[in-house]
Design a protein around this motif. Structure first.
Motif: not given
Lengths: 536, 198
Positions: B149-176
């Motif tokens: 779970g931590l690895v998953y959350a960390a990957v999603m954190t990095f993706r968020t840092l990279g701008g992949e997730y935002h207000g209209r698409d936060r699927e990865g974070l919801v999945a984590a």
């Protein structure tokens, strides 16, 4: 996680909706080893399952021959008989039936649901390579005197680890297949309109995801116990097998055979050329059969648990979905035509063997129908060996039938129709001869308990079983020979040899990397190609 | 005919991006929950069998102190709040809050690993008893789930840092977050079934 990413070669394919040029396909070894293409992965699964499956069938033949003279060790020997018996039981499920169906589903399901790629292609590829490694380690563990009853501690540890890897690989494949059906359908293809084979694979995948993790948890426990503890939970290595025996009896064994129902529905609907009026009933029947195959609660069952109302009720009710599906399919021929194809014989043969097994399972679930074995667990008797053989053989026949039916999607041209008609007949006869003697031995109350050489039933009956397994092996060989044309490219190979009704028949033969050359039509019914024909 | 009219339309419009990651995570999470259902079921069945015969479940001289487990439970519950905060913050495009929330979630997860390993040192339980084996297998498997779970959350954190997730698409974070909530739920069952009722 890396496994959830979509590889570059398929990400466009997964989301593209316009008729963009087909991406260049890798060639040579790279096309096989590094591919995220679901068709390549599916073909690898199919070929590997057939190779390993023949080995497992050969092992089973040895046990049937062994049983002709009970209480003697003519073939396997005292030391190895139990280990090889467990390999034969595990192999039929994890090295033959499941990978064969998974391979077929990996090729067909994305095409049927109109997707340009499978969901999580890297996970799908990892599932194959993990399964192959797990299969190699499983065989290796037996080779170094491991497995249940093995004398080598390292071999036993390796057996548990390899089983864990096999289970994880199947689960990865199940996630890929189920997600494809749930999330990668085009507009208009609601779940109620999904082709029955894909629907059955969705149900099967979900049931695998709900039951096989229980086995995985148990394997974790066994590994910790055997590796780090003093085997306080399991006891001797021979006791490993009784802990996983719930997998091989009803209702759990039925999870292997759920796709049999989907194949029957799809094939019969296609040859009838008619819309299925009772589609809802057929889908509900497949879902109900899936629910009734949930057997994870029978982990290490007691006699009382096996006689509980839940088990008896599930065993009895499991027959009803099969009859409901048969009725839905029979209704097709009131409105449509009928053409005898090899695929029909395969599908009907698989269904009949499954019906035999499920009906026998229902009878066996009734208390006091079977005499309790002397000194043995009820779960270990020869009657349920027959039931599980029926479910597994039905799954294998359906797997081979699916390859024949979708040969132009699995391979490069249709399979040989003549041999394709012979193979299921041989398989049907072989399966009946394999299953029925064990059921008779169980019902008659004689030979119910396993013999010391891990065979059972009547000696004469075992001669019939030996003939049956030999016929099954012959049937598999005939089927494989009928598939040989799939390897040759033919420029005029038909994309739709059967007058199909669902989206997979819109793909060319063989399907390109992104599956569909043209835009898909708007799906307005469960039979989009009938709609298209009516339109033109 | 309505069907004919529909087929006369141009090809289907591009569908909304399918929530593949969320669906796949939900399926994988269901499988993980079943694995723990099996493990904990075996634990409870074995304990019940021993107690029904009048025996003692835990070996003599072994105690399971409640404090580390309860602190772990409270920490896990708190991490449920922070991961919800992260999902909500990304939904509002409030990136600094999202980073803070994800960082806190990871820190809480690490703290639970720490408290569980501390508990191991306090219990004095050996693995060559049924109780020891089952407790280590169940809690050890849950530690592996926390790490996943931590690895998953960390990957999603990095993706968020990279701008992949935002207000209209936060699927990865919801999945984590979904997987993380399952981790919390399993811990709650372990806390009650093993640490509280012992």
């Amino acid at each position: 996680m890396a496994l959830t990413e979509t590889p570059p070669e398929t990400v466009d394919a997964a989301s593209a909706t316009d008729a963009s040029p087909t991406p260049s396909q890798p060639t040579g070894l790279a096309a096989v080893l590094g591919s995220g293409d679901h068709k390549v992965i599916g073909r690898l699964y199919i070929v590997s399952a057939l190779v390993l499956g023949l080995l497992v069938v050969g092992l089973g033949e040895g046990f049937a021959l062994e049983g002709i003279k009970p209480e003697t060790y003519d073939i396997y020997g005292l030391d190895s008989a139990f280990q090889l018996f467990t390999l034969a039981r595990i192999g039929t499920v994890f090295l033959l039936a499941l990978p064969l169906l998974i391979g077929l589903a990996m090729v067909v399901v994305p095409l049927q649901v109109g997707s340009r790629a499978i969901a999580f292609p890297r996970a799908a590829a990892a599932s194959y390579w993990g399964w192959l490694l797990g299969a190699a380690l499983l065989l290796g563990s037996y080779a170094i005197n491991g497995g249940p009853g093995g004398g080598s501690a390292e071999g036993v540890d390796l057996w548990i680890a390899s089983m864990g890897l096999l289970v994880l690989s199947v689960l990865l494949a199940a996630v890929s297949i189920a997600t494809t059906v749930i999330a990668l359908r085009p507009a208009g293809l609601y779940l109620a309109r999904v082709p029955l084979f894909s629907w059955s694979m969705l149900i099967a995948s979900i049931m695998w995801l709900l039951t096989l993790p229980v086995l995985f948890g148990l394997l974790v426990l066994m590994y910790v116990d055997h590796r780090l503890g003093d085997s306080v939970f399991v006891g001797s290595p021979a006791a490993l097998y009784p802990n996983i025996q719930w997998l091989f009896r009803n209702p759990q064994i039925y999870v292997v055979a759920i796709p049999v129902l989907g194949l029957l529905g799809d094939v019969l609907q296609t040859v009838s050329g008619a819309r299925m009026k009772l589609r809802g009933v057929a889908q509900a029947a497949i879902a109900a059969f899936g629910l009734l195959s949930f057997g994870a609660f029978l982990v290490a069952p007691s006699e009382a648990a096996l006689d509980s109302f839940l088990v008896i009720g599930m065993g009895l009710l499991a027959v009803l979905p099969l009859l409901a599906l048969a009725a839905s399919c029979a209704d097709l021929f009131r409105a449509g035509s009928f053409k005898l194809r090899a695929g029909v014989i395969y599908a009907v043969a698989a269904f009949l063997i499954l019906l035999l097994g499920v009906a026998a399972g229902a009878v066996g679930s009734i208390p006091d129908v079977l005499d309790a074995p002397k000194g043995g667990a009820l779960a270990d008797n020869i009657f349920f060996l027959g039931v599980s053989h029926a479910a597994i053989l039905a799954a294998v026949i359906a797997g081979l039938g699916g390859i024949h039916w979708w040969a132009t999607k699995v391979g490069r041209q249709p399979a040989s129709e003549g041999l394709g008609m012979l193979a299921p007949l041989v398989l049907l006869l072989g399966a009946a001869l394999t299953v029925i003697p064990d059921l008779i031995a169980g019902i008659a109350g004689d030979g119910l308990q396993r013999n010391a050489d891990f065979t059972g039933g009547y000696a004469g009956g075992n001669a019939a079983v030996a003939a049956g397994i030999a016929l099954v092996a012959l049937g598999v060989v005939i089927a494989v020979v009928s598939f040989l044309p799939l390897l040759k490219r033919r420029d005029d190979a038909p994309a739709d040899p059967w007058g199909g009704l669902t989206l997979e028949w819109l793909t060319p033969t063989p399907p390109p990397l992104d599956n569909f050359v043209a835009d898909l039509p708007v799906v307005t019914s469960a039979e989009p190609l009938i709609d298209q024909r009516e339109e033109t | 005919m309505a069907t004919t009219a529909a087929l006369a339309l141009p090809p289907a419009a591009p569908p909304a991006r399918p929530r593949i990651l969320l669906v796949g995570t939900a399926l994988a999470t269901a499988g993980t929950l079943m694995a723990f259902a099996g493990l904990i079921g075996v634990y409870l069945a074995q304990r019940h069998a021993v107690l029904a015969q009048g025996g003692a479940w835990l070996p003599e001289g072994t105690t399971i102190p409640l404090t580390p487990g309860t602190i772990g439970m409270a920490t896990m519950a708190l991490s449920g709040v922070t991961i919800w905060w992260a999902v909500d913050a990304v939904g509002r495009n409030d990136r600094p809050s999202a980073y803070l929330a994800l960082g806190l979630t990871i820190m809480f997860g690490l703290a639970v690993i720490n408290s569980t390993t501390f508990l191991y040192t306090q219990m004095g339980l050996v693995a060559n008893t049924k109780a020891g084996l089952l407790i280590y297998a169940v809690t050890g498997a849950h530690l592996a789930m926390i790490v996943a779970g931590l690895v998953y959350a960390a990957v999603m954190t990095f993706r968020t840092l990279g701008g992949e997730y935002h207000g209209r698409d936060r699927e990865g974070l919801v999945a984590a977050a979904l997987f993380w909530y399952a981790t919390i739920a399993v811990y709650a069952v372990i806390w009650y079934a093993i640490y509280v009722t012992k």
